[in-house]
Scaffold this motif. Sequence first.
Motif, PDB file in Angstrom:
ATOM      1  N   SER A 144      42.618  72.928  45.964  1.00 42.11           N
ATOM      2  CA  SER A 144      43.752  72.575  46.121  1.00 42.11           C
ATOM      3  C   SER A 144      45.109  73.566  46.526  1.00 42.11           C
ATOM      4  O   SER A 144      46.256  73.955  45.904  1.00 42.11           O
ATOM      5  CB  SER A 144      44.307  70.946  45.404  1.00 42.11           C
ATOM      6  OG  SER A 144      43.911  71.089  44.259  1.00 42.11           O
ATOM      7  N   THR A 145      44.752  74.473  44.640  1.00 44.03           N
ATOM      8  CA  THR A 145      45.651  75.312  43.940  1.00 44.03           C
ATOM      9  C   THR A 145      45.736  76.762  44.984  1.00 44.03           C
ATOM     10  O   THR A 145      45.873  77.598  44.610  1.00 44.03           O
ATOM     11  CB  THR A 145      45.248  75.494  42.626  1.00 44.03           C
ATOM     12  OG1 THR A 145      43.871  76.157  42.543  1.00 44.03           O
ATOM     13  CG2 THR A 145      45.521  74.273  41.251  1.00 44.03           C
ATOM     14  N   GLY A 146      44.110  76.569  45.531  1.00 40.58           N
ATOM     15  CA  GLY A 146      43.991  78.006  46.765  1.00 40.58           C
ATOM     16  C   GLY A 146      43.415  79.094  46.080  1.00 40.58           C
ATOM     17  O   GLY A 146      42.929  79.989  46.877  1.00 40.58           O
ATOM     18  N   PRO A 345      37.135  73.258  34.522  1.00 39.32           N
ATOM     19  CA  PRO A 345      36.893  72.090  33.775  1.00 39.32           C
ATOM     20  C   PRO A 345      38.501  70.988  34.607  1.00 39.32           C
ATOM     21  O   PRO A 345      39.006  69.747  34.807  1.00 39.32           O
ATOM     22  CB  PRO A 345      37.571  71.560  32.789  1.00 39.32           C
ATOM     23  CG  PRO A 345      36.327  73.111  31.967  1.00 39.32           C
ATOM     24  CD  PRO A 345      36.950  73.308  33.338  1.00 39.32           C
ATOM     25  N   ALA A 346      39.643  72.375  34.522  1.00 38.83           N
ATOM     26  CA  ALA A 346      40.767  71.720  35.141  1.00 38.83           C
ATOM     27  C   ALA A 346      40.611  70.810  36.703  1.00 38.83           C
ATOM     28  O   ALA A 346      41.614  70.703  36.959  1.00 38.83           O
ATOM     29  CB  ALA A 346      42.191  73.124  34.977  1.00 38.83           C
ATOM     30  N   ASP A 347      39.753  71.355  37.349  1.00 39.02           N
ATOM     31  CA  ASP A 347      39.286  71.267  38.603  1.00 39.02           C
ATOM     32  C   ASP A 347      39.187  69.230  38.404  1.00 39.02           C
ATOM     33  O   ASP A 347      39.010  69.186  39.777  1.00 39.02           O
ATOM     34  CB  ASP A 347      38.578  71.852  39.203  1.00 39.02           C
ATOM     35  CG  ASP A 347      38.664  73.425  39.518  1.00 39.02           C
ATOM     36  OD1 ASP A 347      40.340  73.542  40.085  1.00 39.02           O
ATOM     37  OD2 ASP A 347      38.325  73.915  39.350  1.00 39.02           O
ATOM     38  N   GLY A 350      41.544  64.143  38.127  1.00 36.16           N
ATOM     39  CA  GLY A 350      41.348  63.066  39.304  1.00 36.16           C
ATOM     40  C   GLY A 350      40.123  63.214  40.312  1.00 36.16           C
ATOM     41  O   GLY A 350      40.221  62.257  41.300  1.00 36.16           O
ATOM     42  N   ARG A 351      39.247  63.535  39.854  1.00 27.49           N
ATOM     43  CA  ARG A 351      38.720  64.401  40.976  1.00 27.49           C
ATOM     44  C   ARG A 351      37.285  62.477  40.214  1.00 27.49           C
ATOM     45  O   ARG A 351      36.408  62.401  41.173  1.00 27.49           O
ATOM     46  CB  ARG A 351      37.473  64.837  40.834  1.00 27.49           C
ATOM     47  CG  ARG A 351      38.330  66.082  41.405  1.00 27.49           C
ATOM     48  CD  ARG A 351      39.043  65.818  42.745  1.00 27.49           C
ATOM     49  NE  ARG A 351      38.321  64.667  43.596  1.00 27.49           N
ATOM     50  CZ  ARG A 351      38.711  64.222  45.338  1.00 27.49           C
ATOM     51  NH1 ARG A 351      40.145  63.547  44.564  1.00 27.49           N
ATOM     52  NH2 ARG A 351      38.061  63.554  45.945  1.00 27.49           N
ATOM     53  N   PHE A 352      37.042  61.943  39.426  1.00 26.26           N
ATOM     54  CA  PHE A 352      36.267  61.398  38.612  1.00 26.26           C
ATOM     55  C   PHE A 352      36.932  59.855  38.340  1.00 26.26           C
ATOM     56  O   PHE A 352      37.532  60.297  37.451  1.00 26.26           O
ATOM     57  CB  PHE A 352      35.420  62.279  37.677  1.00 26.26           C
ATOM     58  CG  PHE A 352      34.526  62.924  38.199  1.00 26.26           C
ATOM     59  CD1 PHE A 352      33.442  63.260  38.623  1.00 26.26           C
ATOM     60  CD2 PHE A 352      35.404  64.359  38.001  1.00 26.26           C
ATOM     61  CE1 PHE A 352      32.325  63.966  38.816  1.00 26.26           C
ATOM     62  CE2 PHE A 352      34.436  65.932  38.666  1.00 26.26           C
ATOM     63  CZ  PHE A 352      33.332  65.740  39.006  1.00 26.26           C
ATOM     64  N   LEU A 353      36.096  59.066  37.617  1.00 26.28           N
ATOM     65  CA  LEU A 353      36.921  57.836  37.712  1.00 26.28           C
ATOM     66  C   LEU A 353      35.257  56.862  36.617  1.00 26.28           C
ATOM     67  O   LEU A 353      34.272  57.426  37.104  1.00 26.28           O
ATOM     68  CB  LEU A 353      36.829  56.536  39.177  1.00 26.28           C
ATOM     69  CG  LEU A 353      37.464  55.024  38.693  1.00 26.28           C
ATOM     70  CD1 LEU A 353      38.797  55.383  38.138  1.00 26.28           C
ATOM     71  CD2 LEU A 353      36.991  55.115  39.823  1.00 26.28           C
ATOM     72  N   ASP A 354      35.955  56.612  35.470  1.00 27.60           N
ATOM     73  CA  ASP A 354      35.262  55.746  34.372  1.00 27.60           C
ATOM     74  C   ASP A 354      35.650  54.199  34.702  1.00 27.60           C
ATOM     75  O   ASP A 354      36.449  54.035  34.915  1.00 27.60           O
ATOM     76  CB  ASP A 354      35.534  56.181  33.220  1.00 27.60           C
ATOM     77  CG  ASP A 354      35.074  57.503  32.428  1.00 27.60           C
ATOM     78  OD1 ASP A 354      34.226  58.258  33.301  1.00 27.60           O
ATOM     79  OD2 ASP A 354      35.683  58.517  32.419  1.00 27.60           O
ATOM     80  N   ARG A 355      34.605  53.640  34.540  1.00 27.15           N
ATOM     81  CA  ARG A 355      33.986  52.211  35.148  1.00 27.15           C
ATOM     82  C   ARG A 355      33.109  51.559  34.844  1.00 27.15           C
ATOM     83  O   ARG A 355      31.639  52.024  34.331  1.00 27.15           O
ATOM     84  CB  ARG A 355      34.175  51.641  37.167  1.00 27.15           C
ATOM     85  CG  ARG A 355      35.870  51.974  37.481  1.00 27.15           C
ATOM     86  CD  ARG A 355      36.420  51.097  37.153  1.00 27.15           C
ATOM     87  NE  ARG A 355      37.972  51.082  37.570  1.00 27.15           N
ATOM     88  CZ  ARG A 355      38.099  50.859  38.312  1.00 27.15           C
ATOM     89  NH1 ARG A 355      37.726  49.943  39.452  1.00 27.15           N
ATOM     90  NH2 ARG A 355      39.842  51.139  39.092  1.00 27.15           N
TER      91      ARG A 355
END
Length: 485
Positions: A144-146, A345-347, A350-355
């Motif tokens: 998304s950053t190009g 790691p900056a990528d 918002g791509r992962f979720l801890d549940r």
Amino acid sequence: MDTVLTGGPHTRFLRGLELSGGGVAVHVGDQALTYEQLHELALRWGGALAERGARTVGVLAGKGVTAYAGVLAALYAGATVVPLRPDFPAARTAQMVEAAGIDVIITDGQAPAGVPVLDQRAGRALSAPLAPADTSYVLFTSGSTGRPKGVRIGRTALDHYFGLLDARYDFTPDDVFSQTFDLNFDCAMFDLFCAWGAGAPAVVLPGGAYRNLPRFAAERGLTVWFSTPSAIDLVRRTGGLTPGALPGLRWSFFAGEALTVRDTADWRAAASSSIVENLYGPTELTVTVSGYRWDDVETPRVAVNGVVPIGEVHAGHDYLLLDEAAGEGELCIAGPQMTPGYLDPADEQGRFLDRDGRRFYRTGDRVRRLADGLAYLGRLDSQVQVLGWRVELTEVEHALRDCGVGDVVVLGVAGDAGTELFVFYTGGERPVLEMVRALRAVLPEGVIPRHYRHVDEFPLNSNRKIDRKTLAARAADLLAPVPVG
């Protein structure tokens, strides 16, 4: 230097070497390379890589002997493979080389400046493959950053994946696999390592093969087909989907895009002896992570918006639907096929979720629960607001196909009055008024697109998917106001 360890995709090639009986491993044009020849070449190149201490190897080559031997040689040397496209812009390739920390490049052409190139004639051959790396390969997706975003694919994820495929399918040395995907597209790993795990050949499809696929398939004896769904319309337009045109196929797989009921029914008519499966999975979940087997009667009944379901998530994985309402939500998956992470790691933001103590990958895809698996509804960003209406673009596409349009892409494009729906369609050119009248019979007025454009064919990106970005840019240009004066 020559320690033998099990595990990793290269062990599938070694199994195929034993099963093949001296058969062909890869067929490129008029050139056929046997398992023994490819094995010896990979051992020699792998020895040269090992002597250099290469840990990350770029393979910058078109689909040919250099590419296939290069991938195998890097795996034999215990290195991580980074497939690169020679037709990509040099600046983009340089970004990927730097991001991946590539030590050596194997190429059939020019390498980026400053990166060592493997001398394919030098080095002492390995006597056996070395211990495999934890990360088998790195693939780059659009960021998304190009800038390209590097996804690490682990050895254990691949072991799990191919173990499931071995249990599900009955591939043998007598099969002949298509190899339609470029090596920077993860589905190419299915092509190669399913074929090689069975001791079967993988046959590279030249572009011209699509002009008469039935003839090419018969000449090469193809029994296993795998491509994006876009290939179906291409074969249809060249007259290759007549009933019984592809009698030799016994397995047909599609992935990378939504697979429509109409396209699958046409393919089944041509390949009536073939079992058809719709495979689903983002790069971050190792090639494909769910599958649905087509049924001529049941599938059209359960399909949502004319799209074939994506089926059950692979064994060993958990999934949840984020923000679920009425059985629909964003698909999030946890399990052994999930990437250990991105190169940067900056990528991961918002791509992962801890549940519940588990890490889930957020696919960005909206799905619906079915009695038997999941239905794909589209990307989260395919739902747009038009004059207060919440519009699912796939629903409009389905309605247009039902109106007799050849194939269709519907986009939400910014216009003077906010988001406007823009239709691109193939097949015979139709009067706009006729399409609007037909849509009014099935869709609310606010969902009826205002703009229509006939095209001979859709543009495809490097992975042979419909290039929606290019279509969106074309629609924006067509909607732009004409300068006065």
